[in-house]
Design an enzyme around this catalytic site. Structure first.
Site, mmCIF file in Angstrom:
data_model
loop_
_atom_site.group_PDB
_atom_site.id
_atom_site.type_symbol
_atom_site.label_atom_id
_atom_site.label_comp_id
_atom_site.label_asym_id
_atom_site.label_seq_id
_atom_site.Cartn_x
_atom_site.Cartn_y
_atom_site.Cartn_z
ATOM 1 N N CYS A 35 6.546 -38.006 9.585
ATOM 2 C CA CYS A 35 7.711 -38.365 8.777
ATOM 3 C C CYS A 35 8.745 -37.247 8.687
ATOM 4 O O CYS A 35 9.837 -37.452 8.170
ATOM 5 C CB CYS A 35 7.261 -38.717 7.363
ATOM 6 S SG CYS A 35 6.506 -37.303 6.551
ATOM 7 N N ASP A 37 8.522 -34.607 6.815
ATOM 8 C CA ASP A 37 8.430 -33.897 5.540
ATOM 9 C C ASP A 37 7.792 -32.528 5.753
ATOM 10 O O ASP A 37 6.985 -32.345 6.652
ATOM 11 C CB ASP A 37 7.596 -34.701 4.529
ATOM 12 C CG ASP A 37 8.336 -35.938 4.045
ATOM 13 O OD1 ASP A 37 9.522 -36.068 4.361
ATOM 14 O OD2 ASP A 37 7.717 -36.759 3.350
ATOM 15 N N CYS A 61 7.271 -36.446 0.134
ATOM 16 C CA CYS A 61 7.192 -37.627 -0.726
ATOM 17 C C CYS A 61 6.247 -37.392 -1.903
ATOM 18 O O CYS A 61 5.594 -36.354 -2.002
ATOM 19 C CB CYS A 61 6.692 -38.800 0.096
ATOM 20 S SG CYS A 61 4.944 -38.648 0.472
ATOM 21 N N CYS A 105 0.142 -37.856 4.440
ATOM 22 C CA CYS A 105 0.683 -36.932 3.435
ATOM 23 C C CYS A 105 -0.397 -35.947 2.993
ATOM 24 O O CYS A 105 -0.086 -34.790 2.691
ATOM 25 C CB CYS A 105 1.214 -37.705 2.235
ATOM 26 S SG CYS A 105 2.164 -39.175 2.672
HETATM 27 FE FE1 FES Z 1 5.663 -37.866 4.752
HETATM 28 FE FE2 FES Z 1 4.413 -38.464 2.620
HETATM 29 S S1 FES Z 1 5.724 -39.761 3.724
HETATM 30 S S2 FES Z 1 4.453 -36.574 3.581
#
Ligand code: FES
Length: 152
Positions: A35, A37, A61, A105
């Site tokens: 994602c 992140d 997130c 995550c």
């Molecule tokens: Fe990427 Fe949670 S959606 S770390």
């Protein structure tokens, strides 16, 4: 909101160990290939190789925040070698599970911890069995996104 259990919501709304240290003994950043992140984990380690404190910062997130909150709680007080045994599965269990699309995550927290310990090991000329084969810059294994059976 029904997507998340109370423990996840609790750690998301009131996360533990947020921040960073001025002089960390080790710190590691990991970006999720799933994602994008990012998670940064910093650790303080004493002369007996015990992690005395850990903090995290994330551009991630809610599940990443909850995962880092419990993951940092879990490694504080552990030796570096013990902390290396913490897996994303253990983080998931501690959280009481995450929705299947959110499993990655918890992998973010797991990798960021290993990256921080890798940095610590590099700076202090140490080697750990639990770090064997770990490359902080390596692309993530596909099978790490496998959904644990009980969550299927
Ligand atoms: Fe990427 Fe949670 S959606 S770390």
């Amino acid at each position: 909101m029904a997507m998340y259990n109370d423990k996840v919501m609790d750690h998301f709304t009131n996360p533990h160990n947020v921040g960073e240290f001025d002089n960390p003994d080790g710190e590691g950043t990991y970006g999720s290939p799933v994602c994008g992140d990012m998670m940064k984990i910093s650790i303080l380690v004493d002369a007996n190789d015990v992690i005395t404190d850990a903090k995290f910062k994330t551009f991630g997130c809610g599940s990443a925040i909850a995962s880092s909150s419990v993951a940092t709680d879990m490694i504080i007080g552990k030796t570096v070698e013990e902390a290396l045994e913490v897996t994303n599965k253990m983080v998931l269990d501690e959280l009481g599970g995450l929705p299947p699309i959110k499993i990655h995550c918890s992998v973010l927290a797991d990798h960021a911890i290993k990256s921080a310990i890798y940095d610590y090991a590099q700076k202090h000329g140490k080697t750990y069995a639990g770090l064997e084969g770990f490359d902080p810059n390596a692309p993530e294994d596909e099978d790490e996104h496998a959904i644990p059976e009980e969550l299927n």
